[in-house]
Write a protein that holds these residues in place. Structure first.
Motif, PDB file in Angstrom:
ATOM      1  N   LEU A 191       0.766  -1.229  -0.158  1.00  0.00           N
ATOM      2  CA  LEU A 191       0.148  -0.041  -0.024  1.00  0.00           C
ATOM      3  C   LEU A 191       0.945   1.174   0.099  1.00  0.00           C
ATOM      4  O   LEU A 191       0.562   2.377  -0.839  1.00  0.00           O
ATOM      5  CB  LEU A 191      -0.942   0.044   1.267  1.00  0.00           C
ATOM      6  N   ARG A 195       1.274   4.170  -2.861  1.00  0.00           N
ATOM      7  CA  ARG A 195       1.010   5.631  -2.498  1.00  0.00           C
ATOM      8  C   ARG A 195       2.165   6.207  -2.784  1.00  0.00           C
ATOM      9  O   ARG A 195       1.883   7.405  -3.484  1.00  0.00           O
ATOM     10  CB  ARG A 195       0.971   5.615  -0.741  1.00  0.00           C
ATOM     11  N   HIS A 220       6.073  -0.673   8.328  1.00  0.00           N
ATOM     12  CA  HIS A 220       4.830  -0.041   7.594  1.00  0.00           C
ATOM     13  C   HIS A 220       4.371   0.941   8.862  1.00  0.00           C
ATOM     14  O   HIS A 220       3.350   0.592   9.710  1.00  0.00           O
ATOM     15  CB  HIS A 220       3.555  -1.071   7.429  1.00  0.00           C
ATOM     16  N   ILE A 268      -7.301   8.594   7.993  1.00  0.00           N
ATOM     17  CA  ILE A 268      -8.044   8.234   9.139  1.00  0.00           C
ATOM     18  C   ILE A 268      -8.801   9.392   9.406  1.00  0.00           C
ATOM     19  O   ILE A 268      -9.723   9.607   9.977  1.00  0.00           O
ATOM     20  CB  ILE A 268      -7.017   7.686  10.333  1.00  0.00           C
ATOM     21  N   SER A 275      -7.936   3.248   5.684  1.00  0.00           N
ATOM     22  CA  SER A 275      -7.953   2.938   4.479  1.00  0.00           C
ATOM     23  C   SER A 275      -8.286   1.764   4.338  1.00  0.00           C
ATOM     24  O   SER A 275      -7.769   0.675   5.019  1.00  0.00           O
ATOM     25  CB  SER A 275      -6.313   3.127   3.628  1.00  0.00           C
TER      26      SER A 275
HETATM   27  O1  LIG Z   1      -2.526   3.739   9.660  1.00  0.00           O
HETATM   28  C1  LIG Z   1      -3.447   2.759   9.818  1.00  0.00           C
HETATM   29  O2  LIG Z   1      -3.570   2.431  10.849  1.00  0.00           O
HETATM   30  C2  LIG Z   1      -3.943   2.287   8.496  1.00  0.00           C
HETATM   31  C3  LIG Z   1      -2.696   1.872   7.857  1.00  0.00           C
HETATM   32  O3  LIG Z   1      -1.954   0.985   8.250  1.00  0.00           O
HETATM   33  C4  LIG Z   1      -2.632   2.637   6.667  1.00  0.00           C
HETATM   34  O4  LIG Z   1      -3.745   3.212   6.059  1.00  0.00           O
HETATM   35  O5  LIG Z   1      -1.449   2.578   6.208  1.00  0.00           O
END
Ligand SMILES: O=C([O-])CC(=O)C(=O)O
Ligand SMILES: NC(=O)C1=CN([C@@H]2O[C@H](COP(=O)(O)OP(=O)(O)OC[C@H]3O[C@@H](n4cnc5c(N)ncnc54)[C@H](O)[C@@H]3O)[C@@H](O)[C@H]2O)C=CC1
Length: 364
Positions: A191, A195, A220, A268, A275
């Motif tokens: 992801l 992005r 991540h 968020i 997401s």
């Molecule tokens: O930030 C979060 O908790 C959701 C997430 O991992 C993202 O959108 O990359």
């Protein structure tokens, strides 16, 4: 026989072989031979990523439009009714590739004979929370589910950890499922990779498909390092480097990096929940490339078990650039790392080392 006659005979023979191959392929296409179904587990299937992900899998977006699938959907007891509704909608969609659905709150039933496990179930981050805040809730889930996968899944089951903290959950799963090959346990940073491609495509006003070989290094989380030093764009005039085309190192080293790092938090903030379909779509990309291979000349980012490449401490699940072939990933080697990148790659590794210690303290 002189050389000319020999060449003529070889040419005729090659022509015959080529024709025979074409005939076999043509007949095969009418035989409609179907592949055996692949069993895919989605945990947290009643949640928002699960809801977006399961129809994608059932439509063939993950494993290809010729690959039948059986879906195993797991959630917890309070979500059982919503989970059953997901099953009802799957049936109502009459997906041609979907050969069966098991919707259950029983971990053993869910894990039995699965070939691919997509672990989405867990407690999501809410506005104002850091990933560390959800750590204790999620690592204990992954310790328990590791045991179920180890005992009941197919011996070569491929695992993708989506639930946060994704890298550390994957590490816990790996450590508590020692008989699953370590290369089979990965986490989602695709992801973030997508992005980064999206940001470059917007900045240069080029199609996202023409942008290649960005890298997400590390966790991540907001310490991840989106690196464009090796990224390229295909143009009418050939392949150009992203740095050359953007021609603004200041933007690439600051705003671009923080936008990608903070994209999850920005979603968020706007949506009041994290997401969902972009995460589901990226999970499909991750598994598809892992199973079916990355396109020639292209790499992707995956959170994988570090072997010490690029000076990353072994024993962490760290996002690297990888290529995939025949269901196996390998870390792209030999990329030049400048001082700026080195510092950012080390900082995100440092966070993973801290998360690992915290995860173990939560389990004690
Ligand atoms: O930030 C979060 O908790 C959701 C997430 O991992 C993202 O959108 O990359
Ligand atoms: N790695 C990545 O790129 C991304 C990761 N995420 C993470 O994915 C996870 C899921 O996100 P959403 O679907 O939005 O959350 P959600 O709250 O909508 O869904 C989570 C589901 O998991 C279920 N669940 C809770 N405990 C479980 C257990 N022990 N076993 C099975 N299921 C269980 C819940 O009942 C719920 O249905 C979160 O941890 C989120 O932070 C989200 C976006 C991107």
């Amino acid at each position: 026989m002189d050389k000319l006659e020999l060449a003529e005979q070889i040419a005729v023979l090659s022509g015959c072989l080529y024709l025979s191959w074409k005939i076999v392929k043509y007949v095969w296409s009418f035989l409609d031979v179907e592949e055996d179904p692949v069993t895919v587990l989605v945990t947290g299937a009643a949640g928002q990523i699960g809801y977006a992900l399961v129809p994608m899998i059932a439509r063939g977006e993950m494993l290809g439009t010729n690959q039948p699938v059986i879906l195993h959907l797991l959630d917890i007891e309070p979500a059982a009714e919503a989970l059953n509704a997901v099953k009802m909608e799957l049936i109502d969609s009459a997906f041609p590739l979907l050969k069966g659905v098991v919707a259950t709150t029983n971990v053993v039933e869910a894990c039995t004979d699965v070939d691919i496990a997509i672990m989405v179930g867990g407690f999501p981050r809410k506005d104002g929370m850091e990933r560390k805040d959800v750590m204790s809730k999620n690592v204990s889930i992954y310790k328990a589910q590791a045991a179920a996968l180890e005992q009941h899944a197919s011996s070569n089951c491929k695992v993708l950890l989506v639930a946060n903290p994704a890298n550390t959950n994957a590490l816990i799963l790996k450590e508590f499922a020692p008989s699953i090959p370590e290369d089979n346990i990965t986490c989602l940073t695709r992801l973030d990779h997508n992005r980064a491609l999206g940001q470059i495509s917007e900045r240069l006003n080029v199609h996202v498909n023409d942008v290649k070989n960005v890298i997400i290094w590390g966790n991540h989380s907001s310490t991840q390092y989106p690196d464009v030093n090796h990224a390229t764009v295909s143009t009418d005039k050939g392949t150009k480097s992203v740095r050359e085309l953007v021609n603004n190192d200041q933007w690439l080293n600051t705003e671009f990096v923080t936008t990608v790092q903070q994209r999850g938090a920005a979603i968020i903030k706007s949506r009041k929940s994290s997401s969902a379909f972009s995460a589901a779509s990226s999970a499909c990309d991750h598994i598809r490339d892992w199973v079916l291979g990355t396109p020639k000349g292209t790499w992707v980012s995956m959170g994988v078990y570090s072997d010490g490449s690029y000076g990353v401490q072994p024993g962490l699940i760290y996002s690297f650039p990888v290529t995939c072939e025949k269901g196996e990933w390998s870390i792209v080697q030999g990329l030049k790392i400048d001082e700026f990148s080195r510092a950012k790659m080390d900082a995100t590794a440092e966070e993973l080392i801290e998360e690992k210690a915290l995860a173990y303290s939560c389990l004690n």
